[in-house]
Design a protein around this motif. Structure first.
Motif, mmCIF file in Angstrom:
data_model
loop_
_atom_site.group_PDB
_atom_site.id
_atom_site.type_symbol
_atom_site.label_atom_id
_atom_site.label_comp_id
_atom_site.label_asym_id
_atom_site.label_seq_id
_atom_site.Cartn_x
_atom_site.Cartn_y
_atom_site.Cartn_z
ATOM 1 N N GLN A 75 34.404 -58.044 46.678
ATOM 2 C CA GLN A 75 34.236 -57.616 47.931
ATOM 3 C C GLN A 75 34.963 -58.178 48.783
ATOM 4 O O GLN A 75 35.958 -58.116 49.818
ATOM 5 N N SER A 152 37.696 -55.112 48.406
ATOM 6 C CA SER A 152 37.302 -54.113 48.526
ATOM 7 C C SER A 152 37.144 -54.127 50.277
ATOM 8 O O SER A 152 36.843 -52.416 51.039
ATOM 9 N N GLY A 154 34.384 -53.039 51.457
ATOM 10 C CA GLY A 154 33.171 -52.274 52.003
ATOM 11 C C GLY A 154 33.660 -50.911 51.828
ATOM 12 O O GLY A 154 33.498 -49.416 51.804
ATOM 13 N N GLY A 156 33.885 -49.707 48.531
ATOM 14 C CA GLY A 156 33.087 -49.272 47.605
ATOM 15 C C GLY A 156 34.193 -50.169 46.188
ATOM 16 O O GLY A 156 34.708 -51.074 46.236
ATOM 17 N N SER A 181 25.880 -56.176 43.706
ATOM 18 C CA SER A 181 25.003 -55.436 44.872
ATOM 19 C C SER A 181 26.404 -55.585 46.438
ATOM 20 O O SER A 181 27.281 -56.134 46.695
ATOM 21 N N SER A 182 26.371 -54.713 47.187
ATOM 22 C CA SER A 182 27.679 -54.370 47.842
ATOM 23 C C SER A 182 27.201 -55.548 49.531
ATOM 24 O O SER A 182 25.828 -55.509 50.046
ATOM 25 N N VAL A 230 26.644 -50.263 40.221
ATOM 26 C CA VAL A 230 26.802 -50.817 42.241
ATOM 27 C C VAL A 230 25.813 -49.810 42.914
ATOM 28 O O VAL A 230 25.191 -50.633 44.074
ATOM 29 N N ASP A 234 22.934 -51.027 44.956
ATOM 30 C CA ASP A 234 22.457 -50.523 46.759
ATOM 31 C C ASP A 234 21.210 -49.954 47.120
ATOM 32 O O ASP A 234 20.791 -50.023 47.984
#
Length: 241
Positions: A75, A152, A154, A156, A181-182, A230, A234
């Motif tokens: 991420q 990524s 944000g 996904g 997790s995001s 994921v 979230d």
């Protein structure tokens, strides 16, 4: 905003210090995978500076499948702080060759035995993947790869590239997916307590008996597995708030 940028500045200083100490250790023990484990204890401080809580689940399975291949979603640059919480001994990562030229941190990264790949040179990249397979099978070293190939930010879980899965089949080792997790939307670095991140290890995926013809399906299966997990993480974090 002051708190946010102060945190980023302190994290930058932390990585600079890690780079200096790590390079010194690397010069004494060049390309020893154990160097990464030592420095991960310092890098872990970054999560405390950034003010978020890290919850880990089932990560003990990573030790059970060492040496092996770990894959995770990718991420932000702060992923390095998250990985330091669960990194098994003698585990190195696969990174871009250009990382070697980042002052202080790049030299530490290279001397610690992390594998550098030239993504613009397909022939060189394939040779590197063969080296990765040898490192897993003969040098008691686990490899951590992020098959999205880019951060990524944000968007996904992005589609996975096939390199990691070619490598796993070539080495005939299990693949262990690590789901994070995001970060976007769930962390606010302007607050004293910036949020929560969950890291979940999933059961290993066997490559026993698979061939290169199975790479596409294996890649898709692992991508779906990570993407769905994921989403669940979230949703759980959303319920906490």
């Amino acid at each position: 905003m002051i708190l946010k940028y102060t945190r980023f500045l302190l994290c930058g200083l932390l990585l600079a210090i890690v780079g200096i100490i790590g390079t010194a250790i690397g010069l004494l023990r060049p390309f020893n995978p154990g160097n990464v484990t030592i420095m991960a204890k310092m890098v872990k401080l970054g999560t405390y500076i950034l003010g978020f809580k890290v919850i880990t689940r089932d990560v003990e399975m990573m030790h059970e499948h060492h040496p092996g291949l770990f894959i995770s979603n990718h991420q932000h640059n702060i992923d390095i702080f998250l990985a330091s919480h669960i990194l098994p001994h003698r585990t190195v990562s696969l990174g871009k060759k250009s990382l070697k030229w980042i002052p202080l941190f790049g030299q530490f990264y290279w001397l610690s035995g992390n594998v550098l790949i030239d993504r613009n040179n397909k022939r060189s990249a394939h040779g590197t993947m063969d080296q990765v397979a040898v490192a897993i099978k003969e040098k008691n070293t686990s490899i951590w790869m992020m098959p999205e190939g880019t951060r990524s930010h944000g968007r996904g879980v992005l589609p996975f590239k096939k390199g990691a899965f070619f490598t796993a089949i070539n080495a005939q080792v299990d693949i262990m997916p690590i789901c994070i997790s995001s970060l976007d939307g769930n962390l606010d670095f302007t607050k004293l307590r910036s949020g929560t991140v969950i890291i979940q290890a999933l059961p290993a995926v066997s490559t026993a008996g698979l061939t290169k013809r199975d790479v596409a399906q294996l890649t898709q299966d692992c991508h779906t597995m990570v993407k769905e997990q994921v989403k669940k993480l979230d949703a759980e974090i959303a319920s906490m708030t």
